[in-house]
Design an enzyme around this catalytic site. Structure first.
Site, PDB file in Angstrom:
ATOM      1  N   GLU A 162       0.946  -1.163   0.025  1.00  0.00           N
ATOM      2  CA  GLU A 162      -0.120   0.012  -0.084  1.00  0.00           C
ATOM      3  C   GLU A 162       0.779   1.272  -0.059  1.00  0.00           C
ATOM      4  O   GLU A 162       0.429   2.296  -0.663  1.00  0.00           O
ATOM      5  CB  GLU A 162      -0.865   0.158   0.981  1.00  0.00           C
ATOM      6  CG  GLU A 162      -1.783  -1.252   1.211  1.00  0.00           C
ATOM      7  CD  GLU A 162      -2.804  -1.685  -0.061  1.00  0.00           C
ATOM      8  OE1 GLU A 162      -3.084  -0.506  -0.805  1.00  0.00           O
ATOM      9  OE2 GLU A 162      -3.267  -2.597  -0.130  1.00  0.00           O
ATOM     10  N   HIS A 174       1.525   2.044  -3.490  1.00  0.00           N
ATOM     11  CA  HIS A 174       0.576   2.899  -4.084  1.00  0.00           C
ATOM     12  C   HIS A 174       0.579   4.341  -3.630  1.00  0.00           C
ATOM     13  O   HIS A 174       0.405   5.326  -4.484  1.00  0.00           O
ATOM     14  CB  HIS A 174      -0.905   2.011  -3.811  1.00  0.00           C
ATOM     15  CG  HIS A 174      -1.035   1.053  -4.394  1.00  0.00           C
ATOM     16  ND1 HIS A 174      -1.093   0.772  -5.737  1.00  0.00           N
ATOM     17  CD2 HIS A 174      -1.407  -0.334  -3.965  1.00  0.00           C
ATOM     18  CE1 HIS A 174      -1.519  -0.499  -6.150  1.00  0.00           C
ATOM     19  NE2 HIS A 174      -1.663  -1.017  -5.026  1.00  0.00           N
TER      20      HIS A 174
HETATM   21 ZN    ZN Z   1      -2.558  -3.076  -5.015  1.00  0.00          ZN
END
Ligand code: ZN
Length: 508
Positions: free
Chosen positions: A270, A273
């Protein structure tokens, strides 16, 4: 792009897009709240809030004024002569066409039937009862086909759905990359299982309290360059990243006492991201335009996989991270070495469940779904024949017998609400990540050895310059060629997996 020279219709367009993006950022914020801190009693009001925001967003994105302004920009030579402005208008046209091509009655039916089908899927999976789900899946395949017919510009219907998540990609192109990858992966996994010596993974069962894992996760995020002044890390059941608004990127993770590496890699995933969201140029003059947006789900996923796998499973990462983990975990890993940790986190073994699969076997799970959903969209595979086709492929790709549909074709939520054409983006992310990685090591030969000293900034800088800064100026395939000098290929991913997994199994 000097402000003064912008044509009036472009600045008006930008104002409308910025307002729409602001509405959608409010939606993202209340959705984040719903997953993290919202008291259960707020559920009804929250669904009304989200419903209203969705309606406002839809009205904004289909506003005829938007269409007029896009048209005016398209016939303006000063816009066409500016590469960035031209790309921005091209992408606004794309979004506007998608939003206006779907009749609202179909959008509403997809949402309504999708939410019923998702409930039916939940109980069918819990009760291992494919027949209870079958009529719902038939409905969703039919509705997905209608949706694709509305969006299609000719050719295979499946492409129209794929294009929603991976703009510009086609099933044929994906097949050209996936086919050689599938054969090589199957042989590779077979070789590991037959000839390899599995590494010791017992240290991964070390019990680490949640607070210690959280402290470690924050140290790792900080070293990666995730800015906690413009971001947060919270706890949820299903980890996600939400690029809520400029200066506001939210990550979530989850903790279990055992397998601290689940939370570590979830957080790094994450975090990858999140770094992309923080690196997009969401400046006041660009926020709301496609130039401040991510390219595609595949490119987004390449950023998460880069940090989770290419960085996080390297020995140089563990050279830095092991002492940090020991500081956070009261020396619980004192008997380990960077090499022993690296071997343990690079194991590979066929399993039935995609979300539990390791880096070596994961892509085979995706390919299976890509082939089956494409065949269902074409009408070559009936919904009734899905379980048999699934089980045959599990046997041929991963060598496994599927004991029941709950652990077979009922395991994923995606198809129940019409998410077809989405699965391939997971593997595209892995492919792009590996190909970027080879380019990075060519451009920055010392990048990996720097990880051992906690130096991740050169990697982030490369990603900022070559990927993040462009927003949606280039489609994924073009971005890949510009950043790496070559079209997408299966070779870098195979080389990466072989270089990590074979040594873990004492091969070579
Ligand atoms: Zn992902």
């Amino acid at each position: 792009m000097p402000q003064t020279s912008l044509p009036d219709h472009y600045t008006q367009l930008r104002t409308l897009k910025r307002e729409a993006a602001t509405i959608s950022s409010i939606g993202a914020l209340v959705s984040w709240d719903q997953e993290t801190y919202m008291p259960a009693g707020a559920a009804e009001a929250r669904s009304e809030q989200l419903g209203l925001l969705a309606r406002l967003e839809h009205e904004r994105s289909t506003d005829p004024r938007l269409g007029e302004l896009i048209g005016a920009c398209e016939s303006d030579a000063s816009v066409k002569g500016d590469e960035r402005l031209n790309a921005s208008v091209r992408e606004m046209r794309r979004d506007y066409d998608i939003a206006t091509k779907l009749p609202s009655e179909l959008v509403e039916e997809l949402a309504r039937v999708g939410s019923q089908a998702q409930e039916a899927w939940k109980s069918a999976r819990a009760g291992n009862d494919y027949n209870a789900f079958k009529p719902w899946l038939e409905k969703m395949v039919g509705l997905s086909r209608r949706k694709a017919e509305c969006l299609s510009t000719g050719g295979e219907l499946y492409n129209a759905l794929l294009d929603l998540y991976e703009p510009g990609a086609t099933a044929d192109e994906i097949e050209r990359v996936f086919t050689p990858l599938r054969e090589r992966l199957s042989a590779f996994i077979q070789d590991i299982a037959t000839n390899g010596t599995p590494p010791d993974t017992s240290m991964l069962d070390t019990k680490v309290p949640e607070a210690q894992q959280h402290a470690f996760g924050l140290r790792v995020l900080g070293a990666m360059g995730f800015d906690l002044k413009t971001g947060r890390l919270d706890v949820t059941t299903h980890p996600f990243c939400s690029g809520v608004a400029p200066g506001d990127t939210r990550l979530t993770t989850r903790y279990r006492d055992e397998r601290f590496t689940d939370a570590l890699y979830g957080t790094m995933h994450e975090g990858g991201h999140g770094l992309y969201e923080q690196g997009l140029p969401k400046t006041p003059d660009l926020f709301g335009t496609p130039l401040a947006d991510s390219v595609s789900l595949g490119i987004h996923e390449s950023q998460s996989r880069m940090w989770e796998n290419l960085v996080g499973r390297s020995e140089s990462f563990w050279t830095w991270a092991l002492p940090v983990a020991n500081e956070c975990f009261d020396n619980a890993l004192r008997d380990q070495t960077p090499a022993s940790m690296t071997r343990a986190v690079n194991t590979s073994k066929p399993t039935l469940i995609r979300v539990e699969a390791d880096e070596g076997t994961y892509n085979l799970h995706v390919m299976l779904r890509f082939e089956l959903e494409r065949a269902m969209m074409k009408g070559d595979l009936s919904v009734a024949d899905l379980p048999g086709a699934w089980n045959d492929r599990m046997k041929s790709l991963l060598g496994l017998d599927v004991p029941d549909d709950a652990r077979g074709c009922l395991q994923d939520v995606h198809w129940s609400f019409g998410l077809m054409g989405y699965f391939p983006t997971y593997t595209l992310g892995n492919l792009y990540a590996a190909q970027f990685w080879e380019a990075i090591k060519r451009d920055l030969p010392d990048v990996e050895s720097g990880f051992a000293r906690g130096e991740f900034a050169p990697l982030l800088e490369w990603l900022r310059t070559n990927i993040h800064a462009h927003g949606r100026q280039y489609q994924a395939s073009e971005l890949c060629e510009r950043a790496t000098g070559a079209p997408l290929s299966a070779d870098p991913l195979m080389r990466h997996l072989e270089s990590r997994i074979r040594p873990a199994y004492a091969l070579d």
